[in-house]
Design an enzyme around this catalytic site. Structure first.
Site, short mmCIF file in Angstrom:
data_model
loop_
_atom_site.label_atom_id
_atom_site.label_comp_id
_atom_site.label_asym_id
_atom_site.label_seq_id
_atom_site.Cartn_x
_atom_site.Cartn_y
_atom_site.Cartn_z
N ARG A 1 -1.02 9.00 1.68
CA ARG A 1 -2.42 9.37 1.50
C ARG A 1 -2.70 10.86 1.50
O ARG A 1 -3.56 11.34 0.78
CB ARG A 1 -3.23 8.77 2.65
CG ARG A 1 -3.82 7.50 2.26
CD ARG A 1 -4.61 6.92 3.36
NE ARG A 1 -4.51 5.48 3.15
CZ ARG A 1 -4.98 4.59 3.96
NH1 ARG A 1 -5.58 4.95 5.07
NH2 ARG A 1 -4.87 3.31 3.69
N HIS B 1 -11.67 9.39 6.78
CA HIS B 1 -11.40 7.97 6.97
C HIS B 1 -10.91 7.62 8.37
O HIS B 1 -11.30 6.59 8.92
CB HIS B 1 -10.36 7.56 5.93
CG HIS B 1 -10.03 6.11 5.88
ND1 HIS B 1 -10.97 5.15 5.55
CD2 HIS B 1 -8.87 5.44 6.12
CE1 HIS B 1 -10.39 3.95 5.58
NE2 HIS B 1 -9.12 4.10 5.93
N GLU C 1 0.85 -1.19 0.00
CA GLU C 1 0.00 0.00 0.00
C GLU C 1 0.88 1.23 0.00
O GLU C 1 2.10 1.15 0.14
CB GLU C 1 -0.95 -0.02 1.22
CG GLU C 1 -2.00 -1.11 1.10
CD GLU C 1 -2.97 -1.18 2.27
OE1 GLU C 1 -2.99 -0.25 3.08
OE2 GLU C 1 -3.68 -2.19 2.37
N ARG D 1 -1.15 8.90 9.24
CA ARG D 1 -0.96 7.46 9.47
C ARG D 1 -0.55 6.74 8.19
O ARG D 1 -1.12 6.96 7.12
CB ARG D 1 -2.27 6.86 9.97
CG ARG D 1 -2.25 5.35 10.06
CD ARG D 1 -3.54 4.84 10.64
NE ARG D 1 -4.66 5.01 9.75
CZ ARG D 1 -5.12 4.08 8.91
NH1 ARG D 1 -4.53 2.89 8.82
NH2 ARG D 1 -6.17 4.30 8.16
N HIS E 1 -9.24 9.37 3.02
CA HIS E 1 -8.80 8.31 2.11
C HIS E 1 -9.03 8.81 0.69
O HIS E 1 -10.10 9.33 0.37
CB HIS E 1 -9.59 7.02 2.36
CG HIS E 1 -8.92 5.81 1.79
ND1 HIS E 1 -8.80 5.62 0.42
CD2 HIS E 1 -8.34 4.75 2.37
CE1 HIS E 1 -8.16 4.48 0.21
NE2 HIS E 1 -7.87 3.93 1.38
P1 FAD Z 1 -13.80 0.16 15.98
O1 FAD Z 1 -13.48 -1.04 15.22
O2 FAD Z 1 -14.46 1.28 15.28
O3 FAD Z 1 -14.72 -0.27 17.20
C1 FAD Z 1 -15.30 0.70 18.05
C2 FAD Z 1 -16.39 0.03 18.86
O4 FAD Z 1 -16.84 0.92 19.87
C3 FAD Z 1 -17.62 -0.33 18.04
O5 FAD Z 1 -18.05 -1.59 18.49
C4 FAD Z 1 -18.64 0.73 18.43
O6 FAD Z 1 -19.97 0.35 18.29
C5 FAD Z 1 -18.27 0.93 19.89
N1 FAD Z 1 -18.67 2.21 20.47
C6 FAD Z 1 -18.41 3.46 20.02
N2 FAD Z 1 -18.94 4.37 20.87
C7 FAD Z 1 -19.54 3.68 21.86
C8 FAD Z 1 -20.26 4.05 23.03
N3 FAD Z 1 -20.51 5.33 23.35
N4 FAD Z 1 -20.73 3.08 23.83
C9 FAD Z 1 -20.54 1.77 23.54
N5 FAD Z 1 -19.88 1.36 22.44
C10 FAD Z 1 -19.38 2.31 21.62
N6 FAD Z 1 -6.94 0.07 9.10
C11 FAD Z 1 -5.93 -0.76 8.79
O7 FAD Z 1 -4.95 -0.85 9.53
N7 FAD Z 1 -6.01 -1.53 7.68
C12 FAD Z 1 -7.06 -1.49 6.83
O8 FAD Z 1 -7.10 -2.21 5.85
C13 FAD Z 1 -8.12 -0.59 7.11
N8 FAD Z 1 -9.17 -0.48 6.27
C14 FAD Z 1 -10.21 0.33 6.63
C15 FAD Z 1 -11.33 0.39 5.80
C16 FAD Z 1 -12.43 1.13 6.18
C17 FAD Z 1 -13.64 1.19 5.28
C18 FAD Z 1 -12.42 1.84 7.40
C19 FAD Z 1 -13.61 2.65 7.85
C20 FAD Z 1 -11.29 1.82 8.21
C21 FAD Z 1 -10.18 1.07 7.83
N9 FAD Z 1 -9.04 1.00 8.63
C22 FAD Z 1 -8.03 0.17 8.30
C23 FAD Z 1 -9.01 1.66 9.93
C24 FAD Z 1 -9.32 0.61 11.02
O9 FAD Z 1 -10.31 -0.24 10.54
C25 FAD Z 1 -9.79 1.24 12.31
O10 FAD Z 1 -8.95 2.30 12.69
C26 FAD Z 1 -9.79 0.18 13.41
O11 FAD Z 1 -10.59 -0.90 13.02
C27 FAD Z 1 -10.31 0.77 14.71
O12 FAD Z 1 -10.51 -0.26 15.62
P2 FAD Z 1 -11.10 0.09 17.04
O13 FAD Z 1 -11.26 -1.18 17.77
O14 FAD Z 1 -10.31 1.17 17.66
O15 FAD Z 1 -12.53 0.76 16.72
C1 SIN Z 2 -7.37 0.50 2.53
O1 SIN Z 2 -7.60 -0.70 2.33
O2 SIN Z 2 -7.09 1.29 1.65
C2 SIN Z 2 -7.48 1.00 3.94
C3 SIN Z 2 -6.22 0.79 4.61
C4 SIN Z 2 -6.10 1.65 5.83
O3 SIN Z 2 -6.96 2.48 6.13
O4 SIN Z 2 -5.08 1.51 6.50
#
Ligand code: FAD
Ligand code: SIN
Length: 531
Positions: free
Chosen positions: A286, A346, A118, A381, A240
């Site tokens: 990015r 993003h 990437e 990032r 993104h």
């Molecule tokens: P999340 O996975 O967002 O989980 C947060 C949780 O908290 C959820 O369950 C939500 O419901 C809960 N929550 C929120 N507020 C409350 C509240 N007040 N009370 C109770 N529960 C609550 N990153 C990479 O490294 N590689 C990738 O390929 C990549 N692709 C991506 C593609 C997309 C489309 C997106 C949107 C993001 C991508 N990212 C990627 C970024 C990455 O997915 C996220 O930064 C990461 O998953 C965040 O994980 P997390 O556990 O911190 O939060």
């Molecule tokens: C992507 O697949 O382009 C998302 C990767 C990321 O957010 O790190």
């Protein structure tokens, strides 16, 4: 989920959020104590579930930690904390293996794990499962959690505010759990905990166009701010470059891995433009690509650019990106002519400040995942470092928990800001949808990919009264989930704008038309905010 009426719940460890950070922490922390995990909707709803590209880690034969560290530091534009980046990269491979032991099934070749590429990465180092890596990880972790008797998961439980009190043992202010709204039942009650883990993820919904699902409303940032936690670097919002056009809510992502496999960005008239903006062309970091697209759209008046797939064999594209291929075809796109794309909000690079062991500035409160500012991302990032960061620092949070749990007790605690505002709203409320639309459009136009001092000042002026109104309305309607989310979204928008106004330079993701240069003398520092 239990249906009996609860007035209070007591647990050793409270986890807020069921994405990769909350789930991996819960699995590790359950070895030490009873875990209650609350999540505001259905358990799989998270940014994690939508991740496409994968997890970056040094696993290839031609790769080395110093290369991954170097790439991360370059992307971060001078603001990464090197010691934290070293932790991220050095501990990453073990955490990926641990994730596999919990059931994650990454794609393989005859030589071992298949590694994708990437933007900004000098080597192939992204482990993935086609283009549904996040769903595969989330499914595996939820299955592991479901079979662990020491973890109780409460869906439709929204954390409203953190509980704060004085720890009689130390005399210090401490987090003692959270006030939770069970919006299925319409009841609010305290969950008391010895240790609380904030894993609420991101805030993409603050912007009109975003790849983030509806849950990403910045709740954790707003809650932590109200509780007095230290926050940092919220001006660094990652856009993104390639969301599918026209954008839905959320916008469908066209993974950066597609460019990693050879796709090239072009104007609608076929002109390739990225080589004019960066030596890495379409695989530049990015921030550079999103700004370049923004500029091309302004110059041409077009509504989107095209991602030309000519460099990828059609059968390879369908095999590597089945979800993306299916989405495009369902939308009537002829893949041979390219995919229409635009940038969309993003990822939040800043967040709640944590130390190397996931401790926030509030005793008893840990944070990991997208909500945390660990120092690894700096001003931008690197792709696929987010899932890795969540794995590494959630694990470190579990080590902190193992060390501290026996030495902390439950305390008398009350919600942050309890009783500060109490003005019942008129019903039905005319402000909910109008305010949400206004905040999201305002953030897109005034605090988006390109900013100016005047536009940020006017955004600040517009947001302040909306926030005051939403604070009042949320206090008057404590059982209304939408109301709480809008209050948090508006609070987060305001924090982003305030942080952006504090940085009078251009660096990484923060680009100011009237301050187009880096100012290493005045601005080579984190932007800190506290209530
Ligand atoms: P999340 O996975 O967002 O989980 C947060 C949780 O908290 C959820 O369950 C939500 O419901 C809960 N929550 C929120 N507020 C409350 C509240 N007040 N009370 C109770 N529960 C609550 N990153 C990479 O490294 N590689 C990738 O390929 C990549 N692709 C991506 C593609 C997309 C489309 C997106 C949107 C993001 C991508 N990212 C990627 C970024 C990455 O997915 C996220 O930064 C990461 O998953 C965040 O994980 P997390 O556990 O911190 O939060
Ligand atoms: C992507 O697949 O382009 C998302 C990767 C990321 O957010 O790190």
């Amino acid at each position: 989920m239990s249906t009996e009426l609860t007035t209070e719940l007591t647990t050793d460890i409270l986890v807020i959020g069921s994405g990769i950070a909350g789930l991996t922490y819960a699995l590790a922390a359950a070895e030490r104590g009873q875990v209650t995990l609350v999540t505001k909707k259905e358990r799989a709803e998270s940014n994690t579930n939508w991740a496409q590209g994968g997890v970056a880690a040094v696993l290839g034969p031609d790769d080395r930690p110093d290369l991954h560290i170097g790439d991360t530091l370059v992307a971060g534009a001078g603001l990464c904390h090197r010691d934290r980046v070293e932790i991220l990269v050095n501990e990453g491979p073990s955490r990926v293996r641990e994730l596999m032991a919990w059931g994650a099934d990454f794609q393989r070749t005859d030589e071992g794990l298949a590694l994708g590429r990437e933007g900004g990465h000098s080597r192939r180092r992204i482990v993935h499962a086609a283009d549904h890596t996040g769903r595969m990880i989330e499914t595996a972790l939820l299955a592991a959690v479901a079979s662990n008797e020491r973890i109780q998961v409460l869906e439709d439980h929204f954390a409203v505010d953190l509980l704060l009190g004085i720890d009689p043992a130390s005399g210090q202010n401490r987090c003692g759990g959270a006030l939770v709204l069970d919006h299925g039942e319409g009841r609010t009650y305290p969950v008391r905990a010895r240790i609380t883990m904030l894993a609420t993820g991101g805030a993409g919904q603050v912007y009109r166009h975003t790849t983030n699902p509806a849950i990403a409303t910045g709740d954790g940032l707003a809650m932590a701010y109200r509780a007095g936690a230290l926050l940092a670097n919220l001006e660094f919002i990652q856009f993104h470059p390639t969301a599918f056009y026209p954008t839905a809510d959320p916008a469908f992502l066209i993974s950066e891995a597609v460019r990693g496999e050879g796709a090239v960005l072009r104007r609608r008239d076929g002109t390739a433009f990225m080589d004019r903006h960066h030596r890495l062309g379409s695989l530049a970091p990015r921030d550079v690509v999103a700004r370049a697209i923004d500029r091309e759209l302004a110059e041409t008046g077009d509504e989107h650019v095209l991602l030309d797939l000519e460099g990828i064999r059609p059968e390879r594209f369908r095999e590597r990106f089945p979800g993306i291929a299916a989405h495009c075809e369902a939308q009537g796109v002829d893949l041979a002519r390219g995919i229409p794309v635009v940038p969309a909000a993003h990822y939040v690079c800043g967040g709640v400040v944590t130390d190397a062991w996931a401790r926030t500035s509030i005793h008893g409160l840990l944070a990991a995942g997208e909500i945390a500012c660990t120092g690894v991302h700096g001003a931008n990032r690197l792709a696929s470092n987010s899932l890795l960061e969540a794995l590494v620092f959630s694990h470190r949070a579990s080590v902190t928990t193992a060390r501290d749990l026996d030495f902390v007790d439950w305390i008398d605690a009350a919600p942050a800001l309890a009783g500060e505002a109490d003005h019942p709203p008129t019903s039905p409320d005319p402000h909910l949808e109008g305010d949400r639309r206004e905040v999201r459009s305002l953030m897109w136009s005034e605090a988006g990919i390109v900013r100016t001092t005047d536009r940020l000042a006017s955004a600040d002026e517009v947001l302040a009264p909306i926030l005051a109104r939403q604070e009042r309305l949320a206090a008057g309607e404590p059982g209304d989930l939408e109301r709480h989310q809008l209050r948090n979204l508006t609070q987060t928008a305001h924090l982003i704008v305030r942080s952006a106004r504090m940085r009078t330079e251009s660096r990484g993701l923060h680009y100011m038309l009237d301050h187009p240069w880096r100012d290493n003398e005045g601005c080579l520092r984190d932007t800190l905010l506290r209530r």
